[in-house]
Design an enzyme around this catalytic site. Structure first.
Site, PDB file in Angstrom:
ATOM      1  CE1 TYR A  68      -3.097  -2.962   0.133  1.00 29.04           C
ATOM      2  CE2 TYR A  68      -3.588  -2.474   2.418  1.00 29.04           C
ATOM      3  CZ  TYR A  68      -3.785  -3.228   1.288  1.00 29.04           C
ATOM      4  OH  TYR A  68      -4.694  -4.269   1.314  1.00 29.04           O
ATOM      5  CG  PHE A 216     -13.122  -4.455  -2.585  1.00 31.88           C
ATOM      6  CD1 PHE A 216     -12.151  -3.556  -2.178  1.00 31.88           C
ATOM      7  CD2 PHE A 216     -13.179  -4.779  -3.929  1.00 31.88           C
ATOM      8  CE1 PHE A 216     -11.247  -3.004  -3.077  1.00 31.88           C
ATOM      9  CE2 PHE A 216     -12.285  -4.230  -4.846  1.00 31.88           C
ATOM     10  CZ  PHE A 216     -11.316  -3.343  -4.411  1.00 31.88           C
ATOM     11  N   PRO A 217     -15.300  -4.561   1.908  1.00 34.36           N
ATOM     12  CG  PRO A 217     -14.941  -3.591   3.990  1.00 34.36           C
ATOM     13  CD  PRO A 217     -14.214  -4.056   2.776  1.00 34.36           C
ATOM     14  CG  LEU A 218     -17.905  -0.199   3.063  1.00 33.51           C
ATOM     15  CD1 LEU A 218     -17.475   1.218   3.426  1.00 33.51           C
ATOM     16  CD2 LEU A 218     -19.247  -0.510   3.709  1.00 33.51           C
ATOM     17  N   GLY A 219     -17.649  -2.818  -1.016  1.00 34.44           N
ATOM     18  CA  GLY A 219     -17.611  -2.925  -2.476  1.00 34.44           C
ATOM     19  C   GLY A 219     -16.455  -2.163  -3.095  1.00 34.44           C
ATOM     20  N   GLY A 220     -15.578  -1.599  -2.261  1.00 31.23           N
ATOM     21  CA  GLY A 220     -14.399  -0.888  -2.778  1.00 31.23           C
ATOM     22  C   GLY A 220     -14.697   0.562  -3.113  1.00 31.23           C
TER      23      GLY A 220
HETATM   24  N1  NAP Z   1      -6.413  -8.760   0.776  1.00 27.74           N
HETATM   25  C1  NAP Z   1      -6.601  -8.049  -0.308  1.00 27.74           C
HETATM   26  O1  NAP Z   1      -6.264  -8.461  -1.416  1.00 27.74           O
HETATM   27  C2  NAP Z   1      -7.247  -6.696  -0.196  1.00 27.74           C
HETATM   28  C3  NAP Z   1      -7.732  -6.049  -1.347  1.00 27.74           C
HETATM   29  C4  NAP Z   1      -8.353  -4.800  -1.186  1.00 27.74           C
HETATM   30  C5  NAP Z   1      -8.458  -4.236   0.078  1.00 27.74           C
HETATM   31  N2  NAP Z   1      -7.952  -4.876   1.171  1.00 27.74           N
HETATM   32  C6  NAP Z   1      -8.088  -4.316   2.544  1.00 27.74           C
HETATM   33  O2  NAP Z   1      -9.468  -4.126   2.776  1.00 27.74           O
HETATM   34  C7  NAP Z   1      -9.698  -2.782   3.226  1.00 27.74           C
HETATM   35  C8  NAP Z   1     -11.064  -2.332   2.818  1.00 27.74           C
HETATM   36  O3  NAP Z   1     -11.187  -2.301   1.420  1.00 27.74           O
HETATM   37  P1  NAP Z   1     -11.214  -0.933   0.616  1.00 27.74           P
HETATM   38  O4  NAP Z   1     -10.770   0.166   1.495  1.00 27.74           O
HETATM   39  O5  NAP Z   1     -10.492  -1.139  -0.641  1.00 27.74           O
HETATM   40  O6  NAP Z   1     -12.736  -0.819   0.208  1.00 27.74           O
HETATM   41  P2  NAP Z   1     -14.090  -0.607   1.054  1.00 27.74           P
HETATM   42  O7  NAP Z   1     -13.796  -0.548   2.512  1.00 27.74           O
HETATM   43  O8  NAP Z   1     -15.055  -1.613   0.556  1.00 27.74           O
HETATM   44  O9  NAP Z   1     -14.577   0.793   0.516  1.00 27.74           O
HETATM   45  C9  NAP Z   1     -13.810   1.941   0.640  1.00 27.74           C
HETATM   46  C10 NAP Z   1     -14.574   3.063  -0.055  1.00 27.74           C
HETATM   47  O10 NAP Z   1     -15.779   3.293   0.659  1.00 27.74           O
HETATM   48  C11 NAP Z   1     -15.884   4.663   1.005  1.00 27.74           C
HETATM   49  N3  NAP Z   1     -16.495   4.722   2.333  1.00 27.74           N
HETATM   50  C12 NAP Z   1     -16.008   4.242   3.488  1.00 27.74           C
HETATM   51  N4  NAP Z   1     -16.881   4.449   4.497  1.00 27.74           N
HETATM   52  C13 NAP Z   1     -17.940   5.084   3.958  1.00 27.74           C
HETATM   53  C14 NAP Z   1     -19.158   5.582   4.481  1.00 27.74           C
HETATM   54  N5  NAP Z   1     -19.480   5.458   5.782  1.00 27.74           N
HETATM   55  N6  NAP Z   1     -20.023   6.204   3.639  1.00 27.74           N
HETATM   56  C15 NAP Z   1     -19.732   6.344   2.324  1.00 27.74           C
HETATM   57  N7  NAP Z   1     -18.582   5.894   1.764  1.00 27.74           N
HETATM   58  C16 NAP Z   1     -17.697   5.260   2.584  1.00 27.74           C
HETATM   59  C17 NAP Z   1     -14.492   5.215   0.985  1.00 27.74           C
HETATM   60  O11 NAP Z   1     -14.520   6.566   0.602  1.00 27.74           O
HETATM   61  P3  NAP Z   1     -14.138   7.750   1.657  1.00 27.74           P
HETATM   62  O12 NAP Z   1     -12.664   7.767   1.719  1.00 27.74           O
HETATM   63  O13 NAP Z   1     -14.730   8.960   1.018  1.00 27.74           O
HETATM   64  O14 NAP Z   1     -14.789   7.393   2.946  1.00 27.74           O
HETATM   65  C18 NAP Z   1     -13.806   4.355  -0.071  1.00 27.74           C
HETATM   66  O15 NAP Z   1     -13.947   4.913  -1.356  1.00 27.74           O
HETATM   67  C19 NAP Z   1      -8.542  -2.011   2.556  1.00 27.74           C
HETATM   68  O16 NAP Z   1      -8.359  -0.744   3.137  1.00 27.74           O
HETATM   69  C20 NAP Z   1      -7.416  -2.972   2.742  1.00 27.74           C
HETATM   70  O17 NAP Z   1      -6.891  -2.859   4.050  1.00 27.74           O
HETATM   71  C21 NAP Z   1      -7.364  -6.105   1.040  1.00 27.74           C
END
Ligand code: NAP
Length: 297
Positions: A68, A216-220
């Site tokens: 990252y 991607f708990p929120l779909g990314g």
């Molecule tokens: N193992 C793997 O291969 C892998 C792959 C991907 C990710 N990950 C891990 O999983 C974590 C979570 O995934 P992610 O961050 O990619 O995606 P995510 O948590 O599904 O979604 C993040 C997105 O949601 C928005 N968001 C968050 N909270 C919100 C809310 N309350 N209301 C509206 N929008 C909201 C964020 O925008 P804002 O910034 O505007 O809030 C951001 O654009 C990563 O940070 C990483 O640590 C692991």
């Protein structure tokens, strides 16, 4: 939502062992990087402040990776946590196994010597003697899985790793990994719009008391599911946001699920933590369980 308490402990806990009990609502660091998850986050001080605020609101499980930035997310996490009076109850989940060659470019690299070197570098950058949890970020088909996990198993024997996880592994791979070394966590893509193909693996994790950390708990980025009518309807019934409903669904879906939503916004962080207080009815869970089928994934 009627309540105003902001405490990740409301999500309940998952015990990796007696020494590592985490609140089930964690924080993912990937968003705190530059465009395409490459390079520095434009406001490093804000990134560190967000980490601190998350910890103040009870988050004690932070997920990062050497890839990252690379390194930037881990740097902000380390500096953010250094600003706290007591970090004895805060746990870091690290991941090693990707090489970055530019924005949005992710190259799997499970070369055993590199895994070891990157892990030790990560530990050094965090100023720590041992890691709480380390995932093999991807199983690299160019090397035997046992050779890749063997690096982590050796490091565990050396006292440098406490728990080992695999990321984006299927059930067969997970069982293969477990035949080789103890696996305490799986980190796979999983959310209300995409889960069916992982549900057997999730059931297995429940039986084995393995943490299931959905990425991607929120779909990314982009939150594509926020406009889904079923999610919106449930959100309206709870005076909540669609993102909060997606988190509440994950928390209720299984006691071994440990969501790590990523955000750059303090307001969203607060909402995500408060989502742990939403209690979805059986009918609402059913409605949300059906979202994936309806959107045809
Ligand atoms: N193992 C793997 O291969 C892998 C792959 C991907 C990710 N990950 C891990 O999983 C974590 C979570 O995934 P992610 O961050 O990619 O995606 P995510 O948590 O599904 O979604 C993040 C997105 O949601 C928005 N968001 C968050 N909270 C919100 C809310 N309350 N209301 C509206 N929008 C909201 C964020 O925008 P804002 O910034 O505007 O809030 C951001 O654009 C990563 O940070 C990483 O640590 C692991």
């Amino acid at each position: 939502m009627s309540t105003s308490k902001i405490d990740a402990a409301c999500a309940g806990t998952f015990a990796f062992d007696d020494d590592m009990v985490v609140n089930r609502l964690g924080f993912g660091m990937m968003q705190l990087t530059g465009p395409g998850f490459y390079g520095p986050y434009p406001e490093p001080d804000d990134a560190e402040a967000l980490v601190r605020q998350a910890a103040v609101w009870g988050v004690n499980f932070f997920d990062t990776a050497d890839s990252y930035g690379p390194w930037y997310a881990t740097q902000y996490l380390t500096l953010g946590l250094q600003g706290l009076a007591d970090t004895s109850n805060i746990f870091v989940s690290d991941k090693i196994g990707f090489k970055r060659e530019g924005p949005d470019e992710w190259v799997v690299n499970g070369k055993p010597e590199r895994l070891r070197q990157r892990f030790l570098e990560s530990l050094d950058k965090q100023g720590r003697d041992s890691a709480d949890l380390v995932f093999l970020h991807r199983i690299d088909p160019h090397y035997a899985m046992s050779a890749q996990l063997g690096v982590f198993a050796d490091l565990k024997k050396e006292g440098k790793i406490k728990h080992i996880g695999v990321s984006q592994a299927n059930l067969q791979q997970l069982k293969g990994a477990m035949a080789f070394t103890q696996i305490d966590a799986v980190q796979n893509l999983y959310n209300v719009g995409r889960h069916a193909r992982e549900d057997d693996l999730l059931k297995f994790c429940e039986q084995q008391h393995i943490a299931f950390v959905p990425w991607f708990p929120l779909g990314g980025k982009g939150l594509a599911l926020a406009d889904n009518p079923d999610i919106k309807a449930v959100a309206a019934a709870h005076d909540a946001t669609p993102a909060q409903v997606m988190i509440a669904w994950l928390l209720q879906r299984s006691p071994v699920i440990l969501p790590i939503p990523g955000t750059t916004s303090e307001q969203h962080l607060k909402q995500n933590i408060m989502a742990a207080q939403i209690k979805l009815s059986d009918a609402e869970m059913e409605q949300l369980n059906g979202v994936e089928k309806k959107i045809g994934r």
